[in-house]
Design a protein around this motif. Structure first.
Motif, PDB file in Angstrom:
ATOM      1  N   ASN A  66       0.826  -1.210   0.000  1.00 53.01           N
ATOM      2  CA  ASN A  66       0.000   0.000   0.000  1.00 53.01           C
ATOM      3  C   ASN A  66       0.857   1.255   0.000  1.00 53.01           C
ATOM      4  O   ASN A  66       0.508   2.259  -0.616  1.00 53.01           O
ATOM      5  CB  ASN A  66      -0.928   0.000   1.219  1.00 53.01           C
ATOM      6  N   SER A 119       2.162   1.675  -3.557  1.00 55.43           N
ATOM      7  CA  SER A 119       1.069   2.060  -4.443  1.00 55.43           C
ATOM      8  C   SER A 119       0.629   3.501  -4.207  1.00 55.43           C
ATOM      9  O   SER A 119       0.177   4.183  -5.126  1.00 55.43           O
ATOM     10  CB  SER A 119      -0.126   1.120  -4.251  1.00 55.43           C
ATOM     11  N   SER A 120       0.782   3.962  -2.953  1.00 58.68           N
ATOM     12  CA  SER A 120       0.370   5.329  -2.640  1.00 58.68           C
ATOM     13  C   SER A 120       1.244   6.358  -3.334  1.00 58.68           C
ATOM     14  O   SER A 120       0.885   7.532  -3.418  1.00 58.68           O
ATOM     15  CB  SER A 120       0.399   5.555  -1.127  1.00 58.68           C
ATOM     16  N   TYR A 158      -1.375   9.911 -10.839  1.00 53.17           N
ATOM     17  CA  TYR A 158      -2.146   9.897 -12.087  1.00 53.17           C
ATOM     18  C   TYR A 158      -1.873  11.179 -12.869  1.00 53.17           C
ATOM     19  O   TYR A 158      -2.024  12.281 -12.355  1.00 53.17           O
ATOM     20  CB  TYR A 158      -3.629   9.788 -11.732  1.00 53.17           C
ATOM     21  N   THR A 217      -4.887  -0.158 -10.156  1.00 52.13           N
ATOM     22  CA  THR A 217      -4.628   1.074  -9.409  1.00 52.13           C
ATOM     23  C   THR A 217      -5.355   2.257 -10.042  1.00 52.13           C
ATOM     24  O   THR A 217      -5.907   3.115  -9.342  1.00 52.13           O
ATOM     25  CB  THR A 217      -3.114   1.356  -9.359  1.00 52.13           C
ATOM     26  N   GLN A 254      -8.132   2.199 -11.696  1.00 58.12           N
ATOM     27  CA  GLN A 254      -9.553   2.080 -11.350  1.00 58.12           C
ATOM     28  C   GLN A 254      -9.811   2.567  -9.935  1.00 58.12           C
ATOM     29  O   GLN A 254     -10.798   3.254  -9.666  1.00 58.12           O
ATOM     30  CB  GLN A 254     -10.002   0.622 -11.504  1.00 58.12           C
ATOM     31  N   GLU A 255      -8.892   2.243  -9.010  1.00 63.23           N
ATOM     32  CA  GLU A 255      -9.042   2.700  -7.631  1.00 63.23           C
ATOM     33  C   GLU A 255      -8.928   4.222  -7.542  1.00 63.23           C
ATOM     34  O   GLU A 255      -9.676   4.875  -6.802  1.00 63.23           O
ATOM     35  CB  GLU A 255      -7.975   2.045  -6.753  1.00 63.23           C
ATOM     36  N   ILE A 256      -7.993   4.800  -8.292  1.00 61.18           N
ATOM     37  CA  ILE A 256      -7.825   6.254  -8.302  1.00 61.18           C
ATOM     38  C   ILE A 256      -9.089   6.933  -8.815  1.00 61.18           C
ATOM     39  O   ILE A 256      -9.551   7.928  -8.263  1.00 61.18           O
ATOM     40  CB  ILE A 256      -6.609   6.658  -9.157  1.00 61.18           C
ATOM     41  N   ARG A 257      -9.655   6.393  -9.874  1.00 57.89           N
ATOM     42  CA  ARG A 257     -10.843   7.004 -10.466  1.00 57.89           C
ATOM     43  C   ARG A 257     -12.055   6.864  -9.556  1.00 57.89           C
ATOM     44  O   ARG A 257     -12.906   7.748  -9.497  1.00 57.89           O
ATOM     45  CB  ARG A 257     -11.121   6.374 -11.830  1.00 57.89           C
ATOM     46  N   LYS A 258     -12.132   5.777  -8.813  1.00 62.66           N
ATOM     47  CA  LYS A 258     -13.246   5.599  -7.873  1.00 62.66           C
ATOM     48  C   LYS A 258     -13.119   6.571  -6.704  1.00 62.66           C
ATOM     49  O   LYS A 258     -14.123   7.059  -6.174  1.00 62.66           O
ATOM     50  CB  LYS A 258     -13.264   4.166  -7.342  1.00 62.66           C
ATOM     51  N   GLY A 259     -11.834   6.826  -6.301  1.00 64.89           N
ATOM     52  CA  GLY A 259     -11.607   7.701  -5.154  1.00 64.89           C
ATOM     53  C   GLY A 259     -11.880   9.146  -5.472  1.00 64.89           C
ATOM     54  O   GLY A 259     -12.060   9.965  -4.587  1.00 64.89           O
TER      55      GLY A 259
END
Length: 254
Positions: free
Chosen positions: A49, A52-53, A57, A247, A249-254
Protein backbone atom coordinates in the motif's frame (compact mmCIF):
# COMPACT_ATOMS: atom_id res chain seq x y z
CA UNK A 1 17.93 16.94 -17.72
CA UNK A 2 15.19 19.55 -17.72
CA UNK A 3 11.78 18.28 -16.71
CA UNK A 4 9.50 18.77 -19.69
CA UNK A 5 5.83 18.09 -20.30
CA UNK A 6 3.90 17.26 -23.45
CA UNK A 7 0.14 17.32 -23.85
CA UNK A 8 -0.85 15.26 -26.89
CA UNK A 9 -3.25 17.94 -28.05
CA UNK A 10 -0.55 20.63 -28.21
CA UNK A 11 1.83 20.95 -31.16
CA UNK A 12 3.51 23.93 -29.50
CA UNK A 13 4.61 22.02 -26.44
CA UNK A 14 5.94 19.25 -28.62
CA UNK A 15 8.13 21.79 -30.36
CA UNK A 16 9.33 23.07 -26.99
CA UNK A 17 10.27 19.54 -26.02
CA UNK A 18 12.53 19.44 -29.03
CA UNK A 19 14.43 22.41 -27.62
CA UNK A 20 14.44 21.44 -23.95
CA UNK A 21 14.93 17.68 -23.90
CA UNK A 22 18.19 15.90 -24.50
CA UNK A 23 18.39 14.00 -27.74
CA UNK A 24 17.55 10.33 -27.57
CA UNK A 25 20.04 8.52 -25.37
CA UNK A 26 22.21 5.90 -27.05
CA UNK A 27 22.11 2.31 -25.88
CA UNK A 28 25.10 0.12 -25.03
CA UNK A 29 25.96 -2.80 -27.29
CA UNK A 30 24.84 -6.25 -26.09
CA UNK A 31 28.43 -7.45 -26.43
CA UNK A 32 29.33 -5.14 -23.52
CA UNK A 33 27.14 -6.63 -20.26
CA UNK A 34 18.99 -12.59 -12.41
CA UNK A 35 19.04 -11.14 -9.46
CA UNK A 36 17.83 -12.16 -6.12
CA UNK A 37 14.33 -11.09 -6.91
CA UNK A 38 11.53 -9.72 -4.80
CA UNK A 39 8.04 -9.95 -6.19
CA UNK A 40 5.86 -6.95 -5.53
CA UNK A 41 3.07 -9.38 -4.75
CA UNK A 42 5.16 -10.89 -1.94
CA UNK A 43 5.41 -7.60 -0.06
CA UNK A 44 3.41 -7.14 3.10
CA UNK A 45 0.07 -5.37 2.71
CA UNK A 46 1.47 -2.28 4.43
CA UNK A 47 4.54 -2.21 2.16
CA UNK A 48 2.44 -2.76 -0.95
CA UNK A 49 0.00 0.00 0.00
CA UNK A 50 2.90 2.34 0.77
CA UNK A 51 4.44 1.81 -2.67
CA UNK A 52 1.07 2.06 -4.44
CA UNK A 53 0.37 5.33 -2.64
CA UNK A 54 3.32 6.85 -4.51
CA UNK A 55 1.64 6.36 -7.89
CA UNK A 56 0.56 9.65 -9.42
CA UNK A 57 -2.15 9.90 -12.09
CA UNK A 58 -1.11 12.19 -14.97
CA UNK A 59 -4.17 12.01 -17.18
CA UNK A 60 -5.51 9.89 -20.01
CA UNK A 61 -6.23 10.18 -23.70
CA UNK A 62 -5.64 13.62 -25.21
CA UNK A 63 -5.10 15.07 -21.72
CA UNK A 64 -2.30 12.65 -20.78
CA UNK A 65 1.04 14.22 -19.80
CA UNK A 66 3.96 12.57 -21.55
CA UNK A 67 7.50 13.33 -20.41
CA UNK A 68 10.65 11.35 -19.63
CA UNK A 69 10.15 9.22 -16.53
CA UNK A 70 6.42 8.46 -16.84
CA UNK A 71 4.80 5.09 -17.46
CA UNK A 72 2.14 4.78 -20.17
CA UNK A 73 -0.47 2.11 -19.46
CA UNK A 74 -2.30 0.52 -22.37
CA UNK A 75 -6.10 0.28 -22.51
CA UNK A 76 -7.89 -3.04 -22.83
CA UNK A 77 -8.67 -2.36 -26.48
CA UNK A 78 -4.99 -2.06 -27.53
CA UNK A 79 -4.30 -4.98 -29.90
CA UNK A 80 -0.81 -4.20 -31.17
CA UNK A 81 1.38 -7.28 -30.65
CA UNK A 82 3.89 -5.44 -28.48
CA UNK A 83 1.62 -2.89 -26.82
CA UNK A 84 -1.26 -5.16 -25.87
CA UNK A 85 -1.46 -5.34 -22.04
CA UNK A 86 1.73 -3.31 -21.74
CA UNK A 87 3.21 -0.69 -19.44
CA UNK A 88 5.78 1.51 -21.22
CA UNK A 89 8.43 3.51 -19.36
CA UNK A 90 9.31 6.67 -21.34
CA UNK A 91 13.06 7.23 -21.08
CA UNK A 92 13.74 9.84 -23.76
CA UNK A 93 12.12 12.46 -25.95
CA UNK A 94 14.14 14.17 -28.65
CA UNK A 95 15.41 14.05 -32.21
CA UNK A 96 16.33 10.81 -33.92
CA UNK A 97 18.99 10.36 -36.58
CA UNK A 98 16.60 11.79 -39.18
CA UNK A 99 15.94 14.93 -37.09
CA UNK A 100 12.38 13.77 -36.37
CA UNK A 101 10.87 14.29 -32.93
CA UNK A 102 10.31 10.91 -31.32
CA UNK A 103 9.37 9.47 -27.96
CA UNK A 104 11.17 6.32 -26.84
CA UNK A 105 10.23 3.92 -24.11
CA UNK A 106 10.61 0.32 -23.01
CA UNK A 107 7.91 -2.18 -22.12
CA UNK A 108 8.62 -3.04 -18.49
CA UNK A 109 6.71 -6.33 -18.24
CA UNK A 110 7.78 -8.36 -21.27
CA UNK A 111 10.44 -10.79 -19.97
CA UNK A 112 12.44 -13.09 -22.22
CA UNK A 113 13.67 -16.58 -21.35
CA UNK A 114 17.30 -15.43 -21.29
CA UNK A 115 19.61 -13.85 -18.74
CA UNK A 116 21.85 -10.97 -19.71
CA UNK A 117 24.95 -13.18 -19.51
CA UNK A 118 23.42 -15.63 -21.99
CA UNK A 119 22.95 -12.78 -24.43
CA UNK A 120 26.15 -10.93 -23.55
CA UNK A 121 29.05 -12.95 -22.06
CA UNK A 122 30.83 -9.71 -21.10
CA UNK A 123 28.34 -9.18 -18.29
CA UNK A 124 29.65 -11.17 -15.35
CA UNK A 125 29.38 -11.41 -11.61
CA UNK A 126 26.32 -10.52 -9.57
CA UNK A 127 24.41 -9.08 -12.52
CA UNK A 128 24.95 -12.04 -14.83
CA UNK A 129 21.69 -13.75 -13.84
CA UNK A 130 19.47 -10.69 -14.36
CA UNK A 131 16.78 -11.41 -16.92
CA UNK A 132 16.71 -9.63 -20.24
CA UNK A 133 13.42 -7.89 -21.03
CA UNK A 134 12.14 -7.12 -24.51
CA UNK A 135 11.64 -3.37 -24.57
CA UNK A 136 9.89 -3.20 -27.94
CA UNK A 137 10.11 -3.70 -31.68
CA UNK A 138 12.70 -1.04 -32.64
CA UNK A 139 16.41 -0.75 -32.00
CA UNK A 140 18.13 -3.39 -34.16
CA UNK A 141 18.54 -5.65 -31.11
CA UNK A 142 20.51 -3.02 -29.20
CA UNK A 143 20.48 -3.34 -25.40
CA UNK A 144 20.30 -0.87 -22.55
CA UNK A 145 20.48 -0.81 -18.76
CA UNK A 146 18.10 1.03 -16.44
CA UNK A 147 18.80 1.25 -12.71
CA UNK A 148 18.26 3.18 -9.49
CA UNK A 149 21.90 3.27 -8.36
CA UNK A 150 22.86 6.63 -9.87
CA UNK A 151 22.75 10.16 -8.54
CA UNK A 152 24.97 12.02 -6.10
CA UNK A 153 24.64 9.30 -3.47
CA UNK A 154 24.67 6.39 -5.91
CA UNK A 155 27.50 4.04 -6.75
CA UNK A 156 27.01 4.03 -10.52
CA UNK A 157 28.32 7.22 -12.06
CA UNK A 158 26.16 8.06 -15.06
CA UNK A 159 24.22 11.03 -16.38
CA UNK A 160 21.19 12.75 -14.97
CA UNK A 161 18.06 11.08 -13.68
CA UNK A 162 15.36 10.29 -16.25
CA UNK A 163 12.76 12.93 -15.40
CA UNK A 164 11.88 12.63 -11.72
CA UNK A 165 11.62 8.83 -11.86
CA UNK A 166 14.59 7.92 -9.66
CA UNK A 167 15.89 5.88 -12.62
CA UNK A 168 19.12 6.25 -14.60
CA UNK A 169 20.44 4.79 -17.83
CA UNK A 170 23.78 3.15 -18.58
CA UNK A 171 27.03 2.65 -16.69
CA UNK A 172 27.31 -1.11 -17.21
CA UNK A 173 30.89 -1.54 -16.02
CA UNK A 174 30.31 0.64 -12.97
CA UNK A 175 27.09 -1.27 -12.29
CA UNK A 176 28.89 -4.62 -12.30
CA UNK A 177 31.54 -3.28 -9.95
CA UNK A 178 28.97 -1.83 -7.53
CA UNK A 179 26.90 -5.02 -7.47
CA UNK A 180 29.94 -7.26 -6.99
CA UNK A 181 31.18 -5.05 -4.14
CA UNK A 182 27.80 -5.23 -2.42
CA UNK A 183 27.28 -1.47 -2.82
CA UNK A 184 24.11 -1.99 -4.87
CA UNK A 185 21.61 -4.83 -5.14
CA UNK A 186 21.11 -6.68 -8.44
CA UNK A 187 17.41 -5.87 -8.00
CA UNK A 188 18.25 -2.24 -8.77
CA UNK A 189 19.28 -3.09 -12.34
CA UNK A 190 17.18 -4.14 -15.33
CA UNK A 191 18.31 -4.96 -18.86
CA UNK A 192 16.30 -4.43 -22.04
CA UNK A 193 16.86 -5.09 -25.71
CA UNK A 194 15.08 -2.90 -28.23
CA UNK A 195 12.55 -0.21 -27.44
CA UNK A 196 9.25 1.30 -28.57
CA UNK A 197 9.44 4.46 -30.64
CA UNK A 198 6.56 6.82 -31.38
CA UNK A 199 6.08 9.93 -33.45
CA UNK A 200 3.49 12.54 -32.55
CA UNK A 201 0.87 11.37 -35.03
CA UNK A 202 1.27 7.79 -33.83
CA UNK A 203 0.68 8.82 -30.23
CA UNK A 204 -2.34 10.88 -31.19
CA UNK A 205 -3.87 7.85 -32.90
CA UNK A 206 -2.98 5.58 -29.98
CA UNK A 207 -4.40 7.87 -27.34
CA UNK A 208 -7.82 8.18 -28.93
CA UNK A 209 -10.20 6.44 -26.56
CA UNK A 210 -12.63 3.66 -27.39
CA UNK A 211 -16.01 3.25 -25.73
CA UNK A 212 -16.13 -0.17 -24.04
CA UNK A 213 -19.13 -2.42 -23.42
CA UNK A 214 -19.96 -0.54 -20.21
CA UNK A 215 -20.23 2.74 -22.07
CA UNK A 216 -16.99 4.05 -20.53
CA UNK A 217 -14.06 5.43 -22.49
CA UNK A 218 -11.06 3.10 -22.42
CA UNK A 219 -7.81 4.91 -23.27
CA UNK A 220 -4.08 5.10 -22.60
CA UNK A 221 -3.14 6.52 -19.20
CA UNK A 222 0.01 8.29 -17.99
CA UNK A 223 1.36 7.63 -14.48
CA UNK A 224 4.33 8.40 -12.28
CA UNK A 225 5.29 5.21 -10.45
CA UNK A 226 8.01 4.25 -7.94
CA UNK A 227 11.25 2.96 -9.49
CA UNK A 228 10.57 -0.45 -7.91
CA UNK A 229 7.69 -0.90 -10.34
CA UNK A 230 9.80 -0.17 -13.41
CA UNK A 231 12.84 -2.18 -12.28
CA UNK A 232 11.04 -5.26 -10.95
CA UNK A 233 12.54 -8.21 -12.85
CA UNK A 234 10.14 -10.86 -11.58
CA UNK A 235 7.21 -10.06 -13.84
CA UNK A 236 5.19 -12.19 -16.21
CA UNK A 237 4.05 -10.56 -19.42
CA UNK A 238 1.29 -8.08 -18.67
CA UNK A 239 1.60 -8.46 -14.90
CA UNK A 240 2.56 -4.86 -14.16
CA UNK A 241 -0.03 -3.69 -16.67
CA UNK A 242 -2.71 -5.54 -14.72
CA UNK A 243 -1.56 -4.11 -11.40
CA UNK A 244 -1.46 -0.56 -12.73
CA UNK A 245 -4.86 -0.91 -14.41
CA UNK A 246 -6.31 -1.93 -11.03
CA UNK A 247 -4.63 1.07 -9.41
CA UNK A 248 -6.06 3.40 -12.08
CA UNK A 249 -9.55 2.08 -11.35
CA UNK A 250 -9.04 2.70 -7.63
CA UNK A 251 -7.82 6.25 -8.30
CA UNK A 252 -10.84 7.00 -10.47
CA UNK A 253 -13.25 5.60 -7.87
CA UNK A 254 -11.61 7.70 -5.15
Amino acid sequence: MLTTVMMLSSYLLLALLCLLCNCIATAFCPSDVMPSRQRLSSLSMAESNHISSKIRYLGSGDDAIIRPGVVLVAPKHEYDHFLMKSAVFVYAIGLDENEDMVIRGVIIDHPTAFTISEMSPNVMGSLSDNLMFRGGRSGSDSAMLLHSAGGADGHVKVGEMIGSSGIYEGGVVSAMEAADAGLASPDQFKFFFNYMQFRENELEDMFQGVVDDDGKIDEWVSLEVPPEFVLNSDLERGEMWSRLRNTIQEIRKG
